[in-house]
Design an enzyme around this catalytic site. Sequence first.
Site, PDB file in Angstrom:
ATOM      1  N   GLU A 111       3.411  -1.812 -14.870  1.00 42.20           N
ATOM      2  CA  GLU A 111       2.999  -0.543 -14.284  1.00 42.20           C
ATOM      3  C   GLU A 111       2.233  -0.825 -12.989  1.00 42.20           C
ATOM      4  OE1 GLU A 111       1.202   1.989 -17.315  1.00 42.20           O
ATOM      5  OE2 GLU A 111       2.133   0.782 -18.874  1.00 42.20           O
TER       6      GLU A 111
ATOM      7  N   GLU B 291       0.327  10.653 -14.260  1.00 44.87           N
ATOM      8  CA  GLU B 291      -0.253  10.648 -15.602  1.00 44.87           C
ATOM      9  C   GLU B 291      -1.710  11.059 -15.481  1.00 44.87           C
ATOM     10  OE1 GLU B 291      -0.026   6.818 -17.564  1.00 44.87           O
ATOM     11  OE2 GLU B 291      -1.586   7.342 -18.988  1.00 44.87           O
TER      12      GLU B 291
END
Length: 410
Positions: free
Chosen positions: A210, A328
């Site tokens: 990520e 997110e």
Amino acid sequence: MESRRGVSSSQARSLYWLVAIYIQLLLLVESSQNRNLQQASRKRRLQPYTDNTNTIRHGPAMKSFQVSDGSWVDCVRIEQQIASHHPILKGHIIQISPPSYMNWQQNHIESQSRGLHPQLFAREHGGCPEGCIPVERRDPKQPLLRKFHTLQLHETPHEYATTGLQSSKAPYKGSRAVLSVNKPKLGKPKLDYSISQLWLVAGQPLNTIEVGWQVGGWQGSHSYPQLKTLLSPRLFIYWTADNYNITGCYDLTCSGFVQINNKWVLGGTLSTLNINTKKEQEISVVVAYDSMIPGWWLSISDTTIGYWPSSLYTALNSSATNLLWGGEVYPAGQKATAMGSGAFPDKGYPLAAYQRCVKYADSSKTFFNATLQNKFVSHANCYNSSVQQGGFTDWGSYFFFGGPGCIKHP
Ligand SMILES: *[C@@H]1O[C@H](CO)[C@@H](O)[C@H](O)[C@H]1NC(C)=O
Ligand SMILES: *[C@@H]1O[C@H](CO)[C@@H](O)[C@H](O)[C@H]1NC(C)=O
Ligand SMILES: *[C@@H]1O[C@H](CO)[C@@H](O)[C@H](O)[C@H]1NC(C)=O
Ligand SMILES: *[C@@H]1O[C@H](CO)[C@@H](O)[C@H](O)[C@H]1NC(C)=O
């Protein structure tokens, strides 16, 4: 006798010169061998730094800097970075050149319209000396920060507004995008966080890579007390090989990722405005598999940062099965915590946050524009995403995402 001695002495003289020349030659050869040896030993190997406390940590700082955002950056020897403590990286020779298909040139073309710039640290201090890497100083007493069960989409305590690629095109060997850098508002800056990132995923339990930027959520683990730093977007990387349970962490807070770059600070502040161009800020991110390491290279804004060796992973060891891009937010259901710029995606450019030039590499190790499909939005009233076709020709595949928070939610 005399004549013989005479001959002999002239022979001796030429012998002397011969020997002298021979020795000179020997010395030359030896010194060039030494040089070769030196060159060979310049292949740097990871070498764990140990002190009497036996803690897993970077080696001592060769030099330290305070950045104007209040944070501290330590320059540690590249061989002594924390990755050296990983059992599978014992004696690992640090790799220096990424595969050509990461294609910095293309990256540059994609990015130049907006203007990338280095982080605060590089702008203010130029970077660490050669042979060192910059490490953000954090409180070692704090536990490792973890992301939680990301992408487990049911009953998640997180909010998502993402888009992705069908797994039918897997295996994937790379992922890339140019990310707008924004500064979303947070309800509780130490607890809440808001992210724009890309994910490379494989396996069960989840293996991930990520990369992106994050605002907030650092829970006091940094060296700086200033709230304004928490509120600034900071570059991050993250990895896990077991669904965020035991393995993996942010940045260089645990052993795993091997950094080779001496200017970019993982965890360091990104400005939202380029001082030179007064344009809004972007970063470009490329992650690409290389069978030479073997592992995954990371580049940020045309610069090679380092790599994740394959051996960290159980499933993400040579390719990914899913690629995602988007935002997110943690925790779910917050009124005051925004995603992206805080604008809904239908506001478009330049108000809404975006990711553009979204691409994937397939097993031929070529990057293609992604046909974005698997949209996932946890609560469209709070944060949404919208994939765009056409509009800006040089943006390739792109989407807007974000929102102000769950003002109307649920
Ligand atoms: C996390 O790891 C521990 C130790 O290996 C294991 O007992 C536990 O079941 C794992 N938890 C999850 C949620 O996978
Ligand atoms: C690599 O990943 C595959 C699954 O994607 C797995 O079957 C295999 O055992 C892994 N290899 C190693 C060395 O971990
Ligand atoms: C979310 O975005 C999609 C695509 O732009 C749009 O069709 C939808 O109406 C939006 N949802 C909300 C609740 O705004
Ligand atoms: C792919 O995206 C780039 C921008 O990243 C764009 O210039 C190019 O035209 C796109 N190619 C195709 C085939 O759509």
